[in-house]
Motif scaffolding. Sequence first.
Motif, PDB file in Angstrom:
ATOM      1  N   ALA A  67     -43.398 -14.569 -71.436  1.00 41.99           N
ATOM      2  CA  ALA A  67     -42.206 -15.402 -71.242  1.00 41.99           C
ATOM      3  C   ALA A  67     -42.392 -16.772 -71.888  1.00 41.99           C
ATOM      4  CB  ALA A  67     -41.907 -15.547 -69.753  1.00 41.99           C
ATOM      5  N   LEU A  68     -43.592 -17.346 -71.773  1.00 41.38           N
ATOM      6  CA  LEU A  68     -43.852 -18.649 -72.389  1.00 41.38           C
ATOM      7  C   LEU A  68     -43.904 -18.546 -73.902  1.00 41.38           C
ATOM      8  CD1 LEU A  68     -46.512 -20.121 -69.949  1.00 41.38           C
ATOM      9  CD2 LEU A  68     -44.134 -20.858 -70.233  1.00 41.38           C
ATOM     10  N   LYS A  69     -44.398 -17.430 -74.414  1.00 42.02           N
ATOM     11  CA  LYS A  69     -44.463 -17.223 -75.869  1.00 42.02           C
ATOM     12  C   LYS A  69     -43.060 -17.273 -76.470  1.00 42.02           C
ATOM     13  CE  LYS A  69     -46.365 -14.131 -79.335  1.00 42.02           C
ATOM     14  NZ  LYS A  69     -47.163 -12.916 -79.561  1.00 42.02           N
ATOM     15  N   CYS A  70     -42.087 -16.733 -75.763  1.00 44.05           N
ATOM     16  CA  CYS A  70     -40.682 -16.740 -76.206  1.00 44.05           C
ATOM     17  C   CYS A  70     -39.883 -17.646 -75.282  1.00 44.05           C
ATOM     18  CB  CYS A  70     -40.123 -15.318 -76.167  1.00 44.05           C
ATOM     19  SG  CYS A  70     -41.074 -14.132 -77.107  1.00 44.05           S
ATOM     20  N   ARG A 120     -48.078 -27.884 -73.144  1.00 41.31           N
ATOM     21  CA  ARG A 120     -47.042 -27.552 -74.136  1.00 41.31           C
ATOM     22  C   ARG A 120     -47.538 -26.549 -75.171  1.00 41.31           C
ATOM     23  NH1 ARG A 120     -46.525 -32.891 -77.959  1.00 41.31           N
ATOM     24  NH2 ARG A 120     -48.529 -32.595 -78.945  1.00 41.31           N
ATOM     25  N   VAL A 121     -48.854 -26.409 -75.336  1.00 45.89           N
ATOM     26  CA  VAL A 121     -49.398 -25.421 -76.264  1.00 45.89           C
ATOM     27  C   VAL A 121     -48.964 -23.999 -75.871  1.00 45.89           C
ATOM     28  CG1 VAL A 121     -51.590 -25.122 -75.050  1.00 45.89           C
ATOM     29  CG2 VAL A 121     -51.501 -24.693 -77.488  1.00 45.89           C
ATOM     30  N   LEU A 122     -48.687 -23.793 -74.589  1.00 45.57           N
ATOM     31  CA  LEU A 122     -48.255 -22.480 -74.114  1.00 45.57           C
ATOM     32  C   LEU A 122     -46.855 -22.110 -74.597  1.00 45.57           C
ATOM     33  CD1 LEU A 122     -49.590 -22.909 -70.489  1.00 45.57           C
ATOM     34  CD2 LEU A 122     -50.336 -21.122 -72.072  1.00 45.57           C
ATOM     35  N   LEU A 123     -46.019 -23.107 -74.837  1.00 46.25           N
ATOM     36  CA  LEU A 123     -44.631 -22.864 -75.224  1.00 46.25           C
ATOM     37  C   LEU A 123     -44.558 -22.418 -76.677  1.00 46.25           C
ATOM     38  CD1 LEU A 123     -42.985 -25.992 -73.569  1.00 46.25           C
ATOM     39  CD2 LEU A 123     -43.386 -23.725 -72.587  1.00 46.25           C
ATOM     40  N   GLY A 124     -44.158 -21.190 -76.894  1.00 46.34           N
ATOM     41  CA  GLY A 124     -44.043 -20.655 -78.247  1.00 46.34           C
ATOM     42  C   GLY A 124     -45.381 -20.400 -78.914  1.00 46.34           C
ATOM     43  N   HIS A 125     -46.430 -20.158 -78.121  1.00 50.05           N
ATOM     44  CA  HIS A 125     -47.754 -19.959 -78.712  1.00 50.05           C
ATOM     45  C   HIS A 125     -47.771 -18.757 -79.651  1.00 50.05           C
ATOM     46  CE1 HIS A 125     -48.001 -17.515 -74.982  1.00 50.05           C
ATOM     47  NE2 HIS A 125     -48.777 -16.717 -75.705  1.00 50.05           N
ATOM     48  N   LYS A 126     -48.707 -18.790 -80.616  1.00 48.92           N
ATOM     49  CA  LYS A 126     -48.787 -17.759 -81.660  1.00 48.92           C
ATOM     50  C   LYS A 126     -49.787 -16.662 -81.342  1.00 48.92           C
ATOM     51  CE  LYS A 126     -45.816 -19.737 -84.312  1.00 48.92           C
ATOM     52  NZ  LYS A 126     -44.462 -19.278 -84.191  1.00 48.92           N
ATOM     53  N   GLU A 127     -50.827 -17.015 -80.595  1.00 47.52           N
ATOM     54  CA  GLU A 127     -51.891 -16.038 -80.352  1.00 47.52           C
ATOM     55  C   GLU A 127     -52.578 -16.366 -79.038  1.00 47.52           C
ATOM     56  OE1 GLU A 127     -55.987 -14.562 -82.618  1.00 47.52           O
ATOM     57  OE2 GLU A 127     -54.773 -16.155 -83.511  1.00 47.52           O
ATOM     58  N   ARG A 128     -53.150 -15.324 -78.409  1.00 50.12           N
ATOM     59  CA  ARG A 128     -53.926 -15.539 -77.184  1.00 50.12           C
ATOM     60  C   ARG A 128     -54.958 -14.440 -77.041  1.00 50.12           C
ATOM     61  NH1 ARG A 128     -48.760 -13.965 -74.828  1.00 50.12           N
ATOM     62  NH2 ARG A 128     -48.950 -11.845 -74.034  1.00 50.12           N
ATOM     63  N   TRP A 146     -57.549 -17.982 -73.821  1.00 49.98           N
ATOM     64  CA  TRP A 146     -57.532 -18.885 -74.970  1.00 49.98           C
ATOM     65  C   TRP A 146     -56.174 -18.767 -75.632  1.00 49.98           C
ATOM     66  CZ3 TRP A 146     -56.827 -17.295 -80.072  1.00 49.98           C
ATOM     67  CH2 TRP A 146     -56.991 -18.289 -81.044  1.00 49.98           C
ATOM     68  N   ILE A 147     -55.581 -19.919 -75.984  1.00 49.30           N
ATOM     69  CA  ILE A 147     -54.239 -19.962 -76.565  1.00 49.30           C
ATOM     70  C   ILE A 147     -54.283 -20.721 -77.890  1.00 49.30           C
ATOM     71  CG2 ILE A 147     -51.869 -20.817 -76.266  1.00 49.30           C
ATOM     72  CD1 ILE A 147     -52.467 -18.726 -74.181  1.00 49.30           C
ATOM     73  N   ARG A 148     -53.685 -20.121 -78.922  1.00 51.58           N
ATOM     74  CA  ARG A 148     -53.454 -20.840 -80.188  1.00 51.58           C
ATOM     75  C   ARG A 148     -51.969 -21.169 -80.226  1.00 51.58           C
ATOM     76  NH1 ARG A 148     -55.686 -18.215 -85.008  1.00 51.58           N
ATOM     77  NH2 ARG A 148     -57.394 -19.653 -84.626  1.00 51.58           N
ATOM     78  N   GLY A 149     -51.675 -22.460 -80.300  1.00 49.98           N
ATOM     79  CA  GLY A 149     -50.296 -22.922 -80.262  1.00 49.98           C
ATOM     80  C   GLY A 149     -49.580 -22.783 -81.583  1.00 49.98           C
ATOM     81  N   SER A 150     -48.344 -23.228 -81.617  1.00 52.11           N
ATOM     82  CA  SER A 150     -47.526 -23.136 -82.824  1.00 52.11           C
ATOM     83  C   SER A 150     -47.778 -24.296 -83.780  1.00 52.11           C
ATOM     84  CB  SER A 150     -46.043 -23.086 -82.444  1.00 52.11           C
ATOM     85  OG  SER A 150     -45.699 -24.216 -81.678  1.00 52.11           O
ATOM     86  N   ARG A 151     -48.426 -25.357 -83.342  1.00 51.23           N
ATOM     87  CA  ARG A 151     -48.743 -26.506 -84.190  1.00 51.23           C
ATOM     88  C   ARG A 151     -50.135 -26.321 -84.795  1.00 51.23           C
ATOM     89  NH1 ARG A 151     -46.854 -27.510 -79.457  1.00 51.23           N
ATOM     90  NH2 ARG A 151     -44.806 -28.422 -79.203  1.00 51.23           N
ATOM     91  N   PRO A 152     -50.403 -26.897 -85.956  1.00 54.06           N
ATOM     92  CA  PRO A 152     -51.717 -26.728 -86.608  1.00 54.06           C
ATOM     93  C   PRO A 152     -52.868 -27.221 -85.717  1.00 54.06           C
ATOM     94  CG  PRO A 152     -50.160 -27.801 -88.091  1.00 54.06           C
ATOM     95  CD  PRO A 152     -49.489 -27.697 -86.758  1.00 54.06           C
ATOM     96  N   GLU A 153     -53.934 -26.460 -85.714  1.00 51.42           N
ATOM     97  CA  GLU A 153     -55.174 -26.777 -84.983  1.00 51.42           C
ATOM     98  C   GLU A 153     -54.950 -27.018 -83.499  1.00 51.42           C
ATOM     99  OE1 GLU A 153     -57.656 -29.665 -86.916  1.00 51.42           O
ATOM    100  OE2 GLU A 153     -56.991 -29.019 -88.899  1.00 51.42           O
ATOM    101  N   GLU A 154     -53.982 -26.362 -82.931  1.00 50.42           N
ATOM    102  CA  GLU A 154     -53.685 -26.507 -81.513  1.00 50.42           C
ATOM    103  C   GLU A 154     -54.266 -25.307 -80.769  1.00 50.42           C
ATOM    104  OE1 GLU A 154     -49.760 -28.024 -79.215  1.00 50.42           O
ATOM    105  OE2 GLU A 154     -49.505 -26.191 -80.380  1.00 50.42           O
ATOM    106  N   GLU A 155     -55.339 -25.535 -80.033  1.00 53.40           N
ATOM    107  CA  GLU A 155     -56.002 -24.492 -79.259  1.00 53.40           C
ATOM    108  C   GLU A 155     -56.391 -25.053 -77.900  1.00 53.40           C
ATOM    109  OE1 GLU A 155     -59.389 -22.798 -81.197  1.00 53.40           O
ATOM    110  OE2 GLU A 155     -58.390 -22.736 -83.145  1.00 53.40           O
ATOM    111  N   GLU A 156     -56.164 -24.267 -76.876  1.00 53.09           N
ATOM    112  CA  GLU A 156     -56.520 -24.681 -75.518  1.00 53.09           C
ATOM    113  C   GLU A 156     -56.929 -23.457 -74.716  1.00 53.09           C
ATOM    114  OE1 GLU A 156     -56.720 -27.816 -74.719  1.00 53.09           O
ATOM    115  OE2 GLU A 156     -55.536 -28.700 -76.337  1.00 53.09           O
TER     116      GLU A 156
END
Length: 192
Positions: A67-70, A120-128, A146-156
Amino acid sequence: MSFGSSLLSHPHSVRFLFNNTGNSRFKAAAEVPDSLSEDWFKSRKKRPFGPRLDFSAEDAVHYQLEALKCNDQPRQDYGIEVMYRFAGFDPFERSTYFGPFFDLGQFERFRRIFHHSTYRVLLGHKERKIMSTLFVEENKYKQRVWIRGSRPEEEEIFQFTMVQRVGGCWDGYWLTESLLHDTDTFAGGLAY
């Protein structure tokens, strides 16, 4: 036309019937089906809005992350609404859902944390990727993701703590007790 006659002419009104003994009962003016249609049930299974009794702890975390990815589909902040539905805190008390004590009773406060913090990295994230899972107790489950966000070098990294309720109206449902950013997890001594 009086109030009573206009009420009785409304297609969804309820009519009160009195029998000879003075007892009353009521009857819907329109026929009410005994069950919901099969199409309605199928549509709910495809896109549930919150916790479901048949979700395992893993399913509940996965559904929230999807749900957070979309997040903005089918409407703005839909993903955050789903998270709020899964939240296992009392809206009338301060909560440690995000680590420190917050008053999260109003959805807007809950929503703001997702938009204006490391969450905010969770919102629209690209990979997990799931990093670890653990059943702490029979009805308590933790998962680090582990979450890779939609912005460059955004990982949390985040930790979900899910609790299966026992008793009450949420009996058997897995709800989110906390969602912690990894730095909050280690600072609070909650790492496993």
